[in-house]
Design a protein around this motif. Structure first.
Motif, PDB file in Angstrom:
ATOM      1  N   LEU A   1      66.930  76.797 -26.829  1.00 50.05           N
ATOM      2  CA  LEU A   1      67.781  76.603 -25.658  1.00 50.05           C
ATOM      3  C   LEU A   1      69.185  76.166 -26.067  1.00 50.05           C
ATOM      4  O   LEU A   1      70.174  76.636 -25.515  1.00 50.05           O
ATOM      5  CB  LEU A   1      67.166  75.571 -24.715  1.00 50.05           C
ATOM      6  CG  LEU A   1      65.902  76.004 -23.980  1.00 50.05           C
ATOM      7  CD1 LEU A   1      65.321  74.838 -23.192  1.00 50.05           C
ATOM      8  CD2 LEU A   1      66.171  77.194 -23.077  1.00 50.05           C
ATOM      9  N   ASP A   2      69.255  75.277 -27.034  1.00 51.44           N
ATOM     10  CA  ASP A   2      70.551  74.775 -27.469  1.00 51.44           C
ATOM     11  C   ASP A   2      71.407  75.889 -28.066  1.00 51.44           C
ATOM     12  O   ASP A   2      72.611  75.953 -27.829  1.00 51.44           O
ATOM     13  CB  ASP A   2      70.364  73.649 -28.483  1.00 51.44           C
ATOM     14  CG  ASP A   2      71.635  72.881 -28.707  1.00 51.44           C
ATOM     15  OD1 ASP A   2      72.317  72.548 -27.715  1.00 51.44           O
ATOM     16  OD2 ASP A   2      71.959  72.598 -29.867  1.00 51.44           O
ATOM     17  N   GLN A   3      70.787  76.768 -28.817  1.00 57.16           N
ATOM     18  CA  GLN A   3      71.551  77.858 -29.432  1.00 57.16           C
ATOM     19  C   GLN A   3      71.935  78.917 -28.416  1.00 57.16           C
ATOM     20  O   GLN A   3      72.990  79.520 -28.516  1.00 57.16           O
ATOM     21  CB  GLN A   3      70.740  78.499 -30.548  1.00 57.16           C
ATOM     22  CG  GLN A   3      71.527  79.532 -31.327  1.00 57.16           C
ATOM     23  CD  GLN A   3      70.765  80.047 -32.529  1.00 57.16           C
ATOM     24  OE1 GLN A   3      69.557  79.930 -32.608  1.00 57.16           O
ATOM     25  NE2 GLN A   3      71.486  80.619 -33.458  1.00 57.16           N
ATOM     26  N   PHE A   4      71.110  79.124 -27.411  1.00 56.11           N
ATOM     27  CA  PHE A   4      71.348  80.185 -26.444  1.00 56.11           C
ATOM     28  C   PHE A   4      72.340  79.797 -25.364  1.00 56.11           C
ATOM     29  O   PHE A   4      73.143  80.598 -24.915  1.00 56.11           O
ATOM     30  CB  PHE A   4      70.014  80.583 -25.787  1.00 56.11           C
ATOM     31  CG  PHE A   4      70.169  81.619 -24.726  1.00 56.11           C
ATOM     32  CD1 PHE A   4      70.227  81.261 -23.395  1.00 56.11           C
ATOM     33  CD2 PHE A   4      70.289  82.944 -25.056  1.00 56.11           C
ATOM     34  CE1 PHE A   4      70.395  82.206 -22.406  1.00 56.11           C
ATOM     35  CE2 PHE A   4      70.459  83.911 -24.073  1.00 56.11           C
ATOM     36  CZ  PHE A   4      70.503  83.531 -22.741  1.00 56.11           C
ATOM     37  N   MET A   5      72.317  78.542 -24.943  1.00 56.08           N
ATOM     38  CA  MET A   5      73.093  78.125 -23.781  1.00 56.08           C
ATOM     39  C   MET A   5      74.484  77.633 -24.148  1.00 56.08           C
ATOM     40  O   MET A   5      74.672  77.042 -25.194  1.00 56.08           O
ATOM     41  CB  MET A   5      72.366  76.986 -23.062  1.00 56.08           C
ATOM     42  CG  MET A   5      71.071  77.395 -22.459  1.00 56.08           C
ATOM     43  SD  MET A   5      70.342  75.960 -21.660  1.00 56.08           S
ATOM     44  CE  MET A   5      69.199  76.774 -20.597  1.00 56.08           C
ATOM     45  N   GLY A   6      75.384  77.865 -23.234  1.00 59.32           N
ATOM     46  CA  GLY A   6      76.727  77.324 -23.359  1.00 59.32           C
ATOM     47  C   GLY A   6      76.754  75.897 -22.849  1.00 59.32           C
ATOM     48  O   GLY A   6      75.748  75.367 -22.364  1.00 59.32           O
ATOM     49  N   PRO A   7      77.901  75.230 -22.929  1.00 55.55           N
ATOM     50  CA  PRO A   7      78.005  73.815 -22.536  1.00 55.55           C
ATOM     51  C   PRO A   7      77.568  73.535 -21.096  1.00 55.55           C
ATOM     52  O   PRO A   7      76.870  72.559 -20.841  1.00 55.55           O
ATOM     53  CB  PRO A   7      79.480  73.495 -22.726  1.00 55.55           C
ATOM     54  CG  PRO A   7      79.992  74.535 -23.657  1.00 55.55           C
ATOM     55  CD  PRO A   7      79.144  75.757 -23.457  1.00 55.55           C
ATOM     56  N   ALA A   8      77.975  74.365 -20.157  1.00 59.59           N
ATOM     57  CA  ALA A   8      77.629  74.113 -18.748  1.00 59.59           C
ATOM     58  C   ALA A   8      76.128  74.272 -18.507  1.00 59.59           C
ATOM     59  O   ALA A   8      75.525  73.470 -17.782  1.00 59.59           O
ATOM     60  CB  ALA A   8      78.411  75.062 -17.829  1.00 59.59           C
ATOM     61  N   GLN A   9      75.531  75.284 -19.145  1.00 60.44           N
ATOM     62  CA  GLN A   9      74.088  75.476 -18.975  1.00 60.44           C
ATOM     63  C   GLN A   9      73.314  74.331 -19.623  1.00 60.44           C
ATOM     64  O   GLN A   9      72.311  73.864 -19.083  1.00 60.44           O
ATOM     65  CB  GLN A   9      73.626  76.806 -19.593  1.00 60.44           C
ATOM     66  CG  GLN A   9      74.173  78.018 -18.898  1.00 60.44           C
ATOM     67  CD  GLN A   9      75.368  78.597 -19.624  1.00 60.44           C
ATOM     68  OE1 GLN A   9      76.036  77.932 -20.403  1.00 60.44           O
ATOM     69  NE2 GLN A   9      75.651  79.867 -19.370  1.00 60.44           N
ATOM     70  N   ARG A  10      73.772  73.883 -20.791  1.00 67.32           N
ATOM     71  CA  ARG A  10      73.103  72.767 -21.471  1.00 67.32           C
ATOM     72  C   ARG A  10      73.140  71.516 -20.595  1.00 67.32           C
ATOM     73  O   ARG A  10      72.164  70.785 -20.489  1.00 67.32           O
ATOM     74  CB  ARG A  10      73.765  72.471 -22.820  1.00 67.32           C
ATOM     75  CG  ARG A  10      73.078  73.137 -23.986  1.00 67.32           C
ATOM     76  CD  ARG A  10      73.482  72.527 -25.302  1.00 67.32           C
ATOM     77  NE  ARG A  10      74.901  72.493 -25.566  1.00 67.32           N
ATOM     78  CZ  ARG A  10      75.612  73.524 -26.030  1.00 67.32           C
ATOM     79  NH1 ARG A  10      75.029  74.654 -26.289  1.00 67.32           N
ATOM     80  NH2 ARG A  10      76.893  73.400 -26.249  1.00 67.32           N
ATOM     81  N   GLU A  11      74.269  71.278 -19.967  1.00 72.23           N
ATOM     82  CA  GLU A  11      74.412  70.098 -19.111  1.00 72.23           C
ATOM     83  C   GLU A  11      73.441  70.173 -17.937  1.00 72.23           C
ATOM     84  O   GLU A  11      72.784  69.185 -17.596  1.00 72.23           O
ATOM     85  CB  GLU A  11      75.852  69.990 -18.600  1.00 72.23           C
ATOM     86  CG  GLU A  11      76.144  68.716 -17.862  1.00 72.23           C
ATOM     87  CD  GLU A  11      75.955  67.476 -18.722  1.00 72.23           C
ATOM     88  OE1 GLU A  11      75.502  66.464 -18.177  1.00 72.23           O
ATOM     89  OE2 GLU A  11      76.235  67.513 -19.934  1.00 72.23           O
ATOM     90  N   ALA A  12      73.313  71.350 -17.328  1.00 74.54           N
ATOM     91  CA  ALA A  12      72.388  71.508 -16.200  1.00 74.54           C
ATOM     92  C   ALA A  12      70.940  71.363 -16.650  1.00 74.54           C
ATOM     93  O   ALA A  12      70.124  70.737 -15.970  1.00 74.54           O
ATOM     94  CB  ALA A  12      72.597  72.881 -15.549  1.00 74.54           C
ATOM     95  N   MET A  13      70.605  71.889 -17.825  1.00 74.53           N
ATOM     96  CA  MET A  13      69.235  71.850 -18.330  1.00 74.53           C
ATOM     97  C   MET A  13      68.845  70.468 -18.836  1.00 74.53           C
ATOM     98  O   MET A  13      67.671  70.116 -18.853  1.00 74.53           O
ATOM     99  CB  MET A  13      69.076  72.882 -19.446  1.00 74.53           C
ATOM    100  CG  MET A  13      67.667  73.037 -19.959  1.00 74.53           C
ATOM    101  SD  MET A  13      66.489  73.596 -18.713  1.00 74.53           S
ATOM    102  CE  MET A  13      66.727  75.348 -18.814  1.00 74.53           C
TER     103      MET A  13
END
Length: 159
Positions: A133-145
């Motif tokens: 997940l960390d490698q796939f997602m950008g900053p905004a997605q990581r924050e939401a997840m």
């Protein structure tokens, strides 16, 4: 990853509503996690990814689940599930028994061996999920997840 595009929901000119963009992100993230997990699951538990999903469902149940419930929860055909359960039973990871008072009902439960293997492997499996997940997602997605997975690296950690 530094070169990931901005979160799709940040765009004002998208053809898709927020709900569909979010669903597409969930599907893409799930695909990335599944791809990474396949090899780790095979190495650590010696089962297929689909069999691993059955084990995970059963791990959350104190006694077990009916075959029909497992098929519904995983969205799998009952015939395919029957084969997967037979493989898991052959490996000594699940037991099957008739449901009292229901001739056609079959309940499946984890064995102690499966519980031990899941406990021994859970740390590495969880780390695999977080890395994917960390490698796939950008900053905004990581924050939401991060609300769902507190162990997911923050943007500062990812750099």
């Amino acid at each position: 990853m530094a070169d990931l595009p901005e979160c799709p929901s940040a765009s004002d000119d998208s053809l898709l509503p927020d709900e569909l963009r979010a669903w597409m992100l969930v599907l893409a993230s799930t695909g990335a996690v599944e791809q990474r997990l396949r090899s780790v699951v095979k190495e650590r538990l010696d089962v297929s990814h689909d069999e691993f999903l059955v084990l995970c469902l059963l791990a959350e149940q104190p006694t077990g689940l009916r075959m029909t419930q497992i098929a519904e929860l995983l969205g799998r055909p009952k015939t395919r599930l029957t084969y997967q359960i037979a493989c898991l039973q052959h490996a000594g990871l699940v037991t099957r028994q008739a449901v009292c008072g229901d001739k056609r009902g079959v309940e499946v439960a984890l064995t102690d061996k499966a519980r031990r293997l899941l406990a021994e492997s859970s740390g590495q499996l969880a780390e695999t999920v977080l890395q994917a997940l960390d490698q796939f997602m950008g900053p905004a997605q990581r924050e939401a997840m991060r609300a769902l997975l507190p162990g997911l690296a923050s943007e500062a950690d990812a750099q």
